[in-house]
Design a protein around this motif. Structure first.
Motif, mmCIF file in Angstrom:
data_model
loop_
_atom_site.group_PDB
_atom_site.id
_atom_site.type_symbol
_atom_site.label_atom_id
_atom_site.label_comp_id
_atom_site.label_asym_id
_atom_site.label_seq_id
_atom_site.Cartn_x
_atom_site.Cartn_y
_atom_site.Cartn_z
ATOM 1 N N UNK A 48 0.845 -1.202 0.000
ATOM 2 C CA UNK A 48 0.000 0.000 0.000
ATOM 3 C C UNK A 48 0.874 1.244 0.000
ATOM 4 N N UNK A 49 2.169 1.058 0.260
ATOM 5 C CA UNK A 49 3.187 2.107 0.145
ATOM 6 C C UNK A 49 2.865 3.367 0.943
ATOM 7 N N UNK A 50 2.309 3.178 2.116
ATOM 8 C CA UNK A 50 2.075 4.283 3.033
ATOM 9 C C UNK A 50 0.917 5.192 2.696
ATOM 10 N N UNK A 51 0.179 4.891 1.634
ATOM 11 C CA UNK A 51 -0.871 5.805 1.193
ATOM 12 C C UNK A 51 -2.085 5.795 2.117
ATOM 13 N N UNK A 206 6.178 21.828 -4.568
ATOM 14 C CA UNK A 206 6.684 21.653 -3.208
ATOM 15 C C UNK A 206 5.766 20.758 -2.381
ATOM 16 N N UNK A 207 4.446 20.899 -2.587
ATOM 17 C CA UNK A 207 3.491 20.058 -1.867
ATOM 18 C C UNK A 207 3.641 18.597 -2.280
ATOM 19 N N UNK A 208 3.789 18.369 -3.565
ATOM 20 C CA UNK A 208 3.985 16.991 -4.041
ATOM 21 C C UNK A 208 5.281 16.404 -3.499
ATOM 22 N N UNK A 209 6.287 17.249 -3.366
ATOM 23 C CA UNK A 209 7.568 16.798 -2.811
ATOM 24 C C UNK A 209 7.406 16.383 -1.347
ATOM 25 N N UNK A 213 8.000 12.669 0.204
ATOM 26 C CA UNK A 213 8.899 12.404 1.324
ATOM 27 C C UNK A 213 8.172 11.684 2.460
ATOM 28 N N UNK A 214 6.956 12.137 2.763
ATOM 29 C CA UNK A 214 6.182 11.484 3.820
ATOM 30 C C UNK A 214 5.837 10.053 3.438
ATOM 31 N N UNK A 215 5.524 9.837 2.169
ATOM 32 C CA UNK A 215 5.199 8.481 1.722
ATOM 33 C C UNK A 215 6.374 7.543 1.936
ATOM 34 N N UNK A 436 7.519 20.732 10.210
ATOM 35 C CA UNK A 436 8.300 21.746 9.523
ATOM 36 C C UNK A 436 7.710 22.192 8.213
ATOM 37 N N UNK A 437 6.907 21.384 7.554
ATOM 38 C CA UNK A 437 6.378 21.728 6.237
ATOM 39 C C UNK A 437 5.063 22.463 6.313
ATOM 40 N N UNK A 438 4.657 22.927 7.481
ATOM 41 C CA UNK A 438 3.337 23.519 7.657
ATOM 42 C C UNK A 438 3.107 24.718 6.752
#
Length: 450
Positions: A48-51, A206-209, A213-215, A436-438
């Motif tokens: 599921x790769x973290x989704x 940047x949001x997709x990045x 990273x979170x995934x 940090x990405x808020x």
């Protein structure tokens, strides 16, 4: 209430699936079924790769399904899922073609790989519907219908004299899970539509990045989750024998009955807690977490006391030889109660921006766990394996508890129920520190997650 009843019914039906299979399969074939199921479930949680976590953390609940950010997120989820499931399907085909050249029990791995692909989609859809408050659509297809149908089909195959083995039973449960997942997929398309296919460029790069990273962090944590949940059974089957793997899986599943309250918290409580973190309401989150953790712990503790007394009888329902290992079941009950004591700790850490910390902490703990698992298995056999699992569970939960308390001044232990004002006051005086990405992702970044 519907979440708790669904989880309770799910656990009961899971118990019945195992019980039914044990009566229509030989000990060796039953061990094979458990071995394949463990591998398939572990791979499904990884594929599921973290989704399933990303959608819980980032989906804007106040905007609805047509919101461009939500649809872009679903599109990202779909691409990751296609990658994970596609790899499993290709691997399943390869193992099926080469099955005759492989030794036992590895010649049957193709069906475990196919099951993993279906399970990954089911896991994502379950969490997708959960954040929309559609608890019945989230839980009933997989937790009730699939398991109930599995009981009936396995029993019917045995009654009519069909020559079933571990691979056949695994194929049956795979096809039934595919049918229920297809139903959820149709409901998903009806609600979400197809707009997410063309929303890739509707969010900043940047949001997709950040999502990517979170995934990656979630994937790594899922690997550790899967390993901690199924590694013992898989290793026992590969090293000690399929019969012992069959017992350990049964004992673990019986002990998991005690985590039922935690599962209900994960289903209903996590979205409620995440909503409070989106509003930086740490005080409200602390009160809710304390109550839920305390309730789950009390129920689990009471259940463990009862289960410890009837352990030999319950195990003998599956196989008379299993009763001699009742002490192992007792140790696994202690593990479940300890998990309930910490409530939704790992979820809180994951959706609170602590996925990097959790990954590093769990990776370090896992290295020590592997050595402990080997050493205690040599000394105590199945009991040693159970004790190693208990130590890892405690260490992991303590790591999560430490981070949550330090970051948000929130205590997720059951004992927090008796002292909420200490942490509530601290939360009021020190507002939540967003990840940090808020600044680049807006309110969704303030959410916190299992």
């Amino acid at each position: 209430m519907s979440a708790f009843s669904s989880r309770f019914s799910s656990t009961l039906l899971s118990f019945l699936v195992l019980l039914t299979a044990s009566h229509f399969l030989s000990t060796q074939e039953y061990g094979l079924y458990v071995f394949l199921f463990s591998i398939g479930s572990a791979l499904g949680l990884i594929a599921v790769l973290g989704q399933q976590i990303l959608v819980v953390k980032r989906y804007e609940r106040n905007e609805g399904v047509g919101h461009r950010l939500n649809q872009a997120l679903v599109g990202v989820n779909a691409r990751w899922l296609a990658l994970g499931c596609g790899l499993l399907v290709v691997a399943a085909v390869v193992f099926f073609v080469l099955a005759d050249r492989l030794p036992e029990p590895y010649r049957h791995l193709w069906v475990a790989l196919a099951f993993g692909a279906v399970f990954a989609i089911s896991e994502y859809l379950q969490n997708y519907f959960r954040i929309h408050g559609q608890i019945n659509l989230s839980l009933v297809p997989r937790e009730i219908i699939w398991r109930g149908a599995s009981v009936l089909c396995i029993a019917a195959a045995g009654i009519v004299g069909f020559r079933a083995d571990g691979e056949v039973v695994m194929a049956i449960v795979t096809m039934l899970l595919g049918a229920t997942t297809l139903y959820q997929s149709v409901a998903f398309i009806r609600g979400e539509g197809w707009g997410w296919l063309a929303r890739h460029d509707d969010v900043p790069r940047e949001t997709r990045k950040i999502w990517r990273r979170e995934s990656l962090y979630f994937i790594a944590n899922n690997v550790l989750n899967s390993s901690s949940a199924y590694l013992e059974t898989i290793l026992i089957g590969a090293v000690l024998g399929l019969d012992k793997a069959g017992f350990y899986f049964v004992a673990l599943r019986i002990a998991m009955l005690l985590i039922l309250p935690v599962a209900a918290i994960d289903t209903v409580g996590i979205p409620m807690i995440a909503a409070r973190f989106q509003k930086s309401d740490n005080a409200g989150a602390q009160l809710l977490i304390g109550r839920l953790s305390f309730a789950s712990f009390c129920i689990s503790l009471l259940g463990a006391a009862v289960l410890a007394m009837v352990a030999p009888f319950v195990l003998s329902l599956f196989n008379a030889d299993f009763a001699q290992h009742a002490d192992v079941l007792t140790a696994l009950c202690v593990l479940s109660v300890s998990q309930a004591f910490f409530g939704p700790g790992s979820w809180l850490l994951m959706i609170g921006g602590g996925e990097r910390f959790f990954l590093i902490a769990r990776a370090v703990i896992f290295v020590f766990y592997l050595g402990l698992l080997y050493g205690l298995a040599q000394i105590g056999g199945l009991m040693g394996i159970a004790i190693a699992s208990l130590i890892m569970t405690l260490a992991t939960n303590l790591a999560a508890w430490h981070w949550i308390k330090r970051k948000y001044a929130i205590d997720n232990m059951a004992t927090a129920f008796f002292r909420p004002f200490v942490f509530t006051g601290s939360a009021r005086s020190a507002p939540a520190h967003p990840p940090p990405d808020d600044q680049s992702t807006g309110p969704a970044a303030k959410t916190i997650a299992h």
